[in-house]
Design an enzyme around this catalytic site. Sequence first.
Site, PDB file in Angstrom:
ATOM      1  N   ILE A 102       0.875  -1.179   0.000  1.00 39.72           N
ATOM      2  CA  ILE A 102       0.000   0.000   0.000  1.00 39.72           C
ATOM      3  C   ILE A 102       0.906   1.220   0.000  1.00 39.72           C
ATOM      4  O   ILE A 102       1.541   1.530   0.999  1.00 39.72           O
ATOM      5  CB  ILE A 102      -0.947   0.013   1.212  1.00 39.72           C
ATOM      6  CG1 ILE A 102      -1.876  -1.198   1.176  1.00 39.72           C
ATOM      7  CG2 ILE A 102      -1.763   1.306   1.221  1.00 39.72           C
ATOM      8  CD1 ILE A 102      -2.833  -1.292   2.353  1.00 39.72           C
ATOM      9  N   HIS A 103       0.969   1.893  -1.142  1.00 41.71           N
ATOM     10  CA  HIS A 103       1.820   3.070  -1.279  1.00 41.71           C
ATOM     11  C   HIS A 103       0.954   4.305  -1.520  1.00 41.71           C
ATOM     12  O   HIS A 103      -0.277   4.231  -1.507  1.00 41.71           O
ATOM     13  CB  HIS A 103       2.876   2.859  -2.372  1.00 41.71           C
ATOM     14  CG  HIS A 103       2.317   2.427  -3.682  1.00 41.71           C
ATOM     15  ND1 HIS A 103       2.030   3.312  -4.686  1.00 41.71           N
ATOM     16  CD2 HIS A 103       1.964   1.189  -4.147  1.00 41.71           C
ATOM     17  CE1 HIS A 103       1.543   2.642  -5.731  1.00 41.71           C
ATOM     18  NE2 HIS A 103       1.487   1.354  -5.427  1.00 41.71           N
ATOM     19  N   ALA A 104       1.583   5.440  -1.733  1.00 46.83           N
ATOM     20  CA  ALA A 104       0.892   6.735  -1.723  1.00 46.83           C
ATOM     21  C   ALA A 104      -0.256   6.857  -2.717  1.00 46.83           C
ATOM     22  O   ALA A 104      -1.335   7.324  -2.349  1.00 46.83           O
ATOM     23  CB  ALA A 104       1.895   7.860  -1.955  1.00 46.83           C
TER      24      ALA A 104
END
Length: 85
Positions: free
Chosen positions: A14-16
């Site tokens: 889960i990234h930006a």
Amino acid sequence: MVSFDYTIKDVHGIHARPATELFKLTKNYESVVKVKKGDKEVAFKGVMGIMSLGAKQNDTVTFAFEGSDEEAEMEEVKKFMEANL
């Protein structure tokens, strides 16, 4: 309250970008969302909250929803997760 577990498939976890899109999606609902990974649980009130979990590929996170539109919100978040993470 309704909830579901999801195992992250994206190699970046889960990234930006997906965290931001997911947050925008949940702002359309009234229910309270909490996200849990292991022993750590955060209220999903902003992008940094979900990113602070450090969810990586193959980690399982639990999304919990509580409120008047919890079922509809849960279905939208499930669809988003499956399509993006």
